[in-house]
Design an enzyme around this catalytic site. Structure first.
Site: not given
Lengths: 165, 557
Positions: B165, B471
């Site tokens: 920052k 699947m």
């Protein structure tokens, strides 16, 4: 056929470069036998020596995967190429302080061209450099006296001749 | 002209300079300064907020796949950054150019377990091409330039830049016009001799095209090359859109769920020419038997590390595959090749029953859903999928015509990829997006429906509802004696109401007539809608070459 390969790396001396290299070995499940690293004479670069046990196909993969790392400047795998390989080892050996035993220890150290760098009433610290097998032979012999501690730097390597890595 | 800019200002200026005028992300404490600059620059750069950072990463990925440009995603420190990880890994496995920018706590706070602090550079090291933490604002401009170069250069991939920052907030002289000496393109001269020799000696050459053909935009060269040497073209999942489905010599996807003709051609050829592909285990099956007796492999790839990684190559050429193919054609070395008999034989396989498996006669077969969607929406839509049976059905039946029209998580197999990817692809391409998904995958990231609605994305979601994780269930059926452990979902989600709750339209289809009616309604909408397609839980994906198998093990029904 499984052989021992030495990889010499010239790397940019940047934040996390060692992690990147060891991380690559970890994620691709390559085993590191030995790794040593230190700064070179060129500002901002380090040299690494990595020894791996693998077959011809895998060493090719390892080299090519290493080349893709952005912070790696050069990669050379040493197999048949002439190279100097050395390792430094410190060994703390016991001796019982009486003359005969101490003399025997010192004599053995001299035969192996080691150097006594510290001496205490019941122990000595020996500094010894050489190829891996010489250091192994020295350790084997010192077992008879009693090894208290061992610290090895790992092998470092350099190609012979003017062309380097 | 040089001005003083903050780190955050430099980030936004450099993004615009890199051509990233549409980016994705999610604000937070450690990226407040970047978002402030984005606010000020909103006429020059559009930021799309998603519902979750994972969705933003997939959107940037979909944007990149659809456009060929580098996708950009921004997230805050800590959880914002870790939420990107699946998206970054997805892009890494599929070689998608992506720049991820994360904020971090101020440099003084790093290493102290500060609020929302995480070592994202450490976490993403194995799944990025490269990553950075920028500790000095003076390094920021160069780092961003490098990141874009690395992400898009050679074999593309994701790059992450972590910016603390305080670095975003501190100022430095900035000159946007300055240029940096960055690692350049590789202009090595190609040695094609070995390749030409192998191709000339081959009697039954077969091309196996991967995602590299699409990345290098080499479709035209691929078609020409195939014609010159009379070779059929097969593709990996990632290579599917490289060649239009209707071309005569195109046999479709090869591998575990590939077309019979394609897998047969790969198995019977005497020279496999692999182009921009990494021989995934899903494509090769049993690696020892993949090569067969006396068969040779010729590989073209930009990444030398792909040679001999999974399959041993007899010869290879390293470079951009577009350049390799066009130089091969131009060289004249391939003139006079005639393998017509072989080509006619493999083409004839396209017509046999094994290659044209019909689905069940249930009221709504998946094949019918996909073929109908294709015929309603045509070749101009961008198609995304999630992962599972519906993904394979889409690969098998959609009939792709144009490169960059198919977004699917091939390598990582990320369920939940599709929503973000479809949104990003629609934004990038300006086209309608179709998402084929399923009740399993959709539940993972359905929150992004909110994103699609708030950004007015022309998105049609076609959801296969089989009340199962299809699947996995198929594998349980075939390999685990029908012990359906945790794959029957029994969810009571009302998809139509769900879509409406998000502000989208919802339709439901349980038979062919209802489906066609819903598709036609969807086509008229320029806003998101969802069509729930109720299909039978026992529908399977066939053909299937079982894991580690060969063409001899192929299961057709």
């Amino acid at each position: 056929m499984i052989k021992k390969y030495t990889i010499i790396l010239l790397v940019a001396n940047k934040h996390g470069v060692l992690t990147r290299i060891s991380g690559l070995f970890a994620k691709r499940a390559y085993n590191i036998d030995n790794l040593s690293v230190g700064k070179t004479n060129v500002e901002g670069t380090s040299r690494m020596t990595v020894i791996v046990e693998c077959d011809d196909e895998l060493i090719d993969q390892i080299r090519e995967q290493l080349k893709k790392l952005v912070d790696i400047i050069e990669v050379e795998t040493v197999m048949e190429k002439p190279a100097v390989m050395r390792e430094l080892m410190l060994v703390k050996v016991k001796h019982n302080g009486d003359g005969a035993d101490s003399a025997h220890v010192i004599e053995a150290i001299n035969v192996f061209r080691g150097k006594v760098v510290d001496m205490a009433p019941e122990s000595v610290i020996v500094e010894i450099t050489g190829q891996e097998d010489k250091l192994n032979a020295f350790l084997q012999y010192m077992k008879g006296f009693g090894i208290l501690e061992v610290s090895r730097t790992g092998v470092t390597a350099m190609l012979r001749g003017a062309k380097g890595v | 002209m040089s001005d003083k800019l903050t780190g955050a200002g430099i980030i936004v200026e450099e993004l615009i300079r890199a051509g990233a005028d549409k980016i994705f992300g999610y604000p937070g404490g450690s990226v407040l300064d970047i978002y402030d600059e984005l606010y000020l620059a909103k006429d020059r750069i559009t930021h799309y907020i998603t519902a979750h950072e994972q969705g933003a990463a997939h959107a940037a990925d979909g944007y990149a796949r659809a456009t060929g440009k580098t996708g950009v995603v921004i997230a805050t420190s800590g959880p914002g950054a870790t939420n990107l990880v699946t998206g970054i890994s997805t892009a890494y496995l599929d070689s998608v150019p992506l720049v991820a920018i994360t904020g971090n706590v101020a440099t003084d706070f790093i290493g102290r377990d500060s609020f929302q602090e995480v070592n994202i550079v450490g976490i993403t090291m194995p799944v990025t091409k490269h990553n950075y933490i920028v500790n000095d604002v003076r390094d920021l401009q160069r780092t961003i330039r490098e990141a874009f170069r690395i992400a898009s250069g050679g074999r593309p991939g994701p790059v992450l830049i972590d910016v603390p920052k305080d670095v975003q907030r501190s100022s430095v002289e900035y000159d946007g016009a300055v240029s940096f000496d960055l690692p350049g393109a590789d202009n090595a001269v190609l040695d094609l001799k070995e390749a030409i020799k192998l191709i000339k000696n081959a009697k039954r050459p077969c091309i196996y095209a991967g995602g590299g053909v699409i990345i290098s935009e080499a479709s035209e060269e691929l078609s020409k090359f195939a014609k010159v040497i009379d070779a059929p073209i097969t593709a990996s999942l990632m290579g599917l859109t490289a060649e239009p489905y209707y071309h005569d010599g195109f046999l479709g996807m090869a591998g575990m769920h590939g077309k019979y003709a394609a897998s047969k051609a790969v198995a019977e050829c005497d020279l496999l020419i692999a182009i921009g592909t990494r021989f995934s285990d899903r494509a090769t099956g049993n690696k020892q038997k993949f090569l067969g007796e006396g068969r040779k492999v010729l590989q073209f790839d930009i990444d030398r590390a792909e040679i001999n990684k999974n399959i041993r190559a007899d010869a290879y050429v390293i470079g951009d595959v577009k350049k390799i193919l066009s130089e091969l054609i131009k060289s004249g070395g391939l003139d006079g090749i005639n393998n017509k008999k072989w080509l006619d034989y493999v083409k004839s396989l396209k017509a046999i029953p094994e290659n044209n498996i019909e689905h069940s006669d249930k009221s709504l077969p998946p094949k019918f859903v996909i073929e109908s969607a294709k015929s309603v929406f045509g070749a101009d839509a961008v198609v995304a999928t999630d992962v599972g049976q519906h993904q394979m059905w889409t690969a098998q039946y959609y009939g792709f015509e144009k490169p960059r029209s198919f977004m699917t998580s091939g390598g990582l197999g990320t369920m939940g990829y599709g929503m973000g990817a479809a949104i990003g692809a629609a934004i990038g391409s300006g086209k309608r997006a179709l998402l084929f998904t399923s009740d399993g995958s959709f539940h993972m990231n359905l929150n992004e429906l909110a994103t699609a609605v708030s950004h007015n994305i022309p998105l049609t979601i076609i959801l296969f509802d089989n009340n199962a994780l299809g699947m996995v269930r198929q594998w349980q059926k075939m390999f685990y004696a029908r012990r359906y452990s945790q794959t029957t979902l029994n969810r009571k989600t009302d998809y139509v109401k769900l879509a409406e709750a998000f502000g989208a339209k919802g339709f439901c289809a349980s038979n062919k007539e209802e489906l066609l009616a819903a598709l036609n309604k969807a086509k008229k909408l320029q806003t998101p809608c969802l069509i729930r397609c109720i299909i039978d839980s026992d529908e399977n994906v066939f053909p299937m070459i079982p894991p580690n198998g060969t063409i001899d093990d192929i299961i057709l029904k």
